[in-house]
Design a protein around this motif. Structure first.
Motif, PDB file in Angstrom:
ATOM      1  N   ALA A 193      48.711  41.570  43.235  1.00  0.00           N
ATOM      2  CA  ALA A 193      47.671  42.578  43.423  1.00  0.00           C
ATOM      3  C   ALA A 193      46.296  42.019  43.081  1.00  0.00           C
ATOM      4  CB  ALA A 193      47.977  43.802  42.552  1.00  0.00           C
ATOM      5  N   ALA A 194      46.235  41.198  42.023  1.00  0.00           N
ATOM      6  CA  ALA A 194      44.963  40.601  41.619  1.00  0.00           C
ATOM      7  C   ALA A 194      44.432  39.665  42.695  1.00  0.00           C
ATOM      8  CB  ALA A 194      45.138  39.853  40.301  1.00  0.00           C
ATOM      9  N   CYS A 195      45.327  38.880  43.284  1.00  0.00           N
ATOM     10  CA  CYS A 195      44.898  37.934  44.320  1.00  0.00           C
ATOM     11  C   CYS A 195      44.352  38.662  45.540  1.00  0.00           C
ATOM     12  CB  CYS A 195      46.059  37.033  44.727  1.00  0.00           C
ATOM     13  SG  CYS A 195      46.594  35.903  43.425  1.00  0.00           S
ATOM     14  N   VAL A 196      45.013  39.725  45.964  1.00  0.00           N
ATOM     15  CA  VAL A 196      44.547  40.496  47.116  1.00  0.00           C
ATOM     16  C   VAL A 196      43.194  41.122  46.813  1.00  0.00           C
ATOM     17  CG1 VAL A 196      44.997  42.525  48.542  1.00  0.00           C
ATOM     18  CG2 VAL A 196      46.851  40.942  47.997  1.00  0.00           C
ATOM     19  N   ARG A 197      43.071  41.687  45.621  1.00  0.00           N
ATOM     20  CA  ARG A 197      41.826  42.358  45.246  1.00  0.00           C
ATOM     21  C   ARG A 197      40.665  41.371  45.134  1.00  0.00           C
ATOM     22  NH1 ARG A 197      38.964  43.065  40.668  1.00  0.00           N
ATOM     23  NH2 ARG A 197      37.886  45.049  40.311  1.00  0.00           N
ATOM     24  N   ASP A 198      40.922  40.239  44.463  1.00  0.00           N
ATOM     25  CA  ASP A 198      39.853  39.267  44.238  1.00  0.00           C
ATOM     26  C   ASP A 198      39.329  38.699  45.548  1.00  0.00           C
ATOM     27  OD1 ASP A 198      40.204  39.705  41.584  1.00  0.00           O
ATOM     28  OD2 ASP A 198      41.310  37.863  41.186  1.00  0.00           O
ATOM     29  N   ARG A 199      40.248  38.334  46.444  1.00  0.00           N
ATOM     30  CA  ARG A 199      39.804  37.726  47.694  1.00  0.00           C
ATOM     31  C   ARG A 199      39.116  38.750  48.598  1.00  0.00           C
ATOM     32  NH1 ARG A 199      37.624  33.267  48.245  1.00  0.00           N
ATOM     33  NH2 ARG A 199      37.416  32.703  50.407  1.00  0.00           N
ATOM     34  N   THR A 225      44.562  32.370  53.972  1.00  0.00           N
ATOM     35  CA  THR A 225      44.968  31.131  53.309  1.00  0.00           C
ATOM     36  C   THR A 225      45.149  31.344  51.815  1.00  0.00           C
ATOM     37  OG1 THR A 225      43.769  29.826  54.955  1.00  0.00           O
ATOM     38  CG2 THR A 225      44.354  28.726  52.903  1.00  0.00           C
ATOM     39  N   ALA A 226      44.212  32.048  51.201  1.00  0.00           N
ATOM     40  CA  ALA A 226      44.300  32.300  49.765  1.00  0.00           C
ATOM     41  C   ALA A 226      45.534  33.119  49.429  1.00  0.00           C
ATOM     42  CB  ALA A 226      43.035  33.004  49.276  1.00  0.00           C
ATOM     43  N   ARG A 227      45.803  34.136  50.236  1.00  0.00           N
ATOM     44  CA  ARG A 227      46.981  34.978  49.980  1.00  0.00           C
ATOM     45  C   ARG A 227      48.265  34.174  50.143  1.00  0.00           C
ATOM     46  NH1 ARG A 227      45.523  40.681  53.099  1.00  0.00           N
ATOM     47  NH2 ARG A 227      44.002  41.433  51.581  1.00  0.00           N
ATOM     48  N   ALA A 228      48.317  33.338  51.172  1.00  0.00           N
ATOM     49  CA  ALA A 228      49.522  32.533  51.393  1.00  0.00           C
ATOM     50  C   ALA A 228      49.737  31.552  50.247  1.00  0.00           C
ATOM     51  CB  ALA A 228      49.402  31.782  52.717  1.00  0.00           C
ATOM     52  N   GLY A 229      48.667  30.870  49.839  1.00  0.00           N
ATOM     53  CA  GLY A 229      48.798  29.932  48.727  1.00  0.00           C
ATOM     54  C   GLY A 229      49.210  30.615  47.450  1.00  0.00           C
ATOM     55  N   ALA A 230      48.603  31.756  47.161  1.00  0.00           N
ATOM     56  CA  ALA A 230      48.972  32.498  45.961  1.00  0.00           C
ATOM     57  C   ALA A 230      50.412  32.989  46.039  1.00  0.00           C
ATOM     58  CB  ALA A 230      48.019  33.676  45.766  1.00  0.00           C
ATOM     59  N   GLY A 231      50.829  33.416  47.237  1.00  0.00           N
ATOM     60  CA  GLY A 231      52.206  33.886  47.392  1.00  0.00           C
ATOM     61  C   GLY A 231      53.228  32.800  47.119  1.00  0.00           C
TER      62      GLY A 231
END
Length: 305
Positions: A193-199, A225-231
């Motif tokens: 959730a943090a990654c989605v919100r931050d990006r 890209t950010a979401r995929a890497g974080a995932g």
């Protein structure tokens, strides 16, 4: 020197700099090496203070530890804890100014409160988690609110470690392992959730500054890209932590619990890296991940928890 390294749990300190890095990434700031050093000093102070406060119980339960074994004097451990705390506060002030000193002061207070009073109470795991939450916020500077989701993710994982830490001597009950599993799952969900919100926030800011179609498309690609890497990193975190925790339900012996705690501490690294990657800082996340195999090797060489 080996006794002092054992006292402060030196290898586990590799799990600490990622806190301030994650906070900085969430806040859209560059990581401050000085704040990372301050958090390491605070961590070491807490470990030394932990063994000083537990010295009587350790004489019975963990006689191999530095203080009950006679390799470190109790007064020296307490003095080291105080000196490291002072050094951490001074470093935070130099690196982060008044705000850095304020958050570091709250962190120091939380560490000393945990070790001297809260650890053996029902509030122990939550107070330990609060220490890590403050550590993440230390790296966020004046944008602490933006780092709250990432801080809660790291705090949730720390809560699970603390729950397991209480079973290092007697072994884990089934409910203990299950609480740790729930905490790890919650940490992964909060990190996602943090990654989605931050990006999303970063892209909204960029689009507000430039309304061009090309910029919007670029931002969308960066987000994906950010979401995929974080995932990927969150999946790696779960693969690193869940199996050993789940294994405690059938093999709850104290040595297995201690191993789960050691790996749980190092499991913070992929979780922190996920939060950093979610902020679009892939090089920083990759550099942090490189410390994971080193931490596992050092932990096996200096096995104490």
């Amino acid at each position: 020197m080996r006794a002092l390294l054992e006292l402060v749990r030196a290898p586990a300190a590799l799990s600490v700099p990622g806190d301030t890095m994650a906070g900085a990434a969430a806040a859209g700031r560059r990581p401050a090496p000085g704040l990372a050093l301050a958090s390491v000093l605070m961590y070491w102070s807490g470990m030394a203070l932990n063994d000083w406060s537990d010295r009587e119980a350790d004489a019975v339960e963990r006689p191999e530890r530095p203080i009950p074994s006679g390799r470190v004097r109790p007064g020296a451990a307490l003095g080291l804890a105080a000196a490291l705390t002072g050094a951490g506060l001074a470093t935070a002030a130099l690196a982060g100014g008044r705000r850095g000193l304020t958050v570091a002061g709250l962190l120091a207070g939380a560490v000393w409160a945990y070790d001297l009073g809260l650890k053996r109470t029902a509030a122990g795991p939550a107070s330990m988690a609060a220490c890590r939450v403050l550590d993440v916020l230390l790296g966020a500077g004046d944008q602490a609110r933006a780092a709250v989701p990432a801080a809660l993710a790291i705090g949730a994982h720390t809560y699970g470690i603390s729950v397991l830490g209480r079973a290092e001597v007697a072994g884990a009950e089934r409910g203990t392992a299950e609480r740790a599993l729930v905490a790890s799952a919650a940490a992964a969900a909060l990190a996602a959730a943090a990654c989605v919100r931050d990006r999303a926030a970063a892209c909204a800011h960029d689009q507000a500054a430039s309304c061009s179609r090309d910029r919007a498309a670029s931002c969308s690609r960066d987000r994906a890209t950010a979401r995929a890497g974080a995932g990927v990193l969150i999946a790696g975190y779960l693969a690193f932590t869940l199996p050993v925790q789940a294994g405690l339900r059938t093999r709850p012996e104290p040595e297995n619990v201690r191993q789960a705690v050691r790996l749980g501490i190092l499991g913070l690294i992929p979780l922190q890296a996920a939060a950093i990657a979610g902020g679009g800082r892939f090089a920083t996340a990759g550099a942090l991940l490189c410390s994971l195999p080193l931490g596992k090797w050092l932990s096996s060489r200096l096995a104490t928890s």
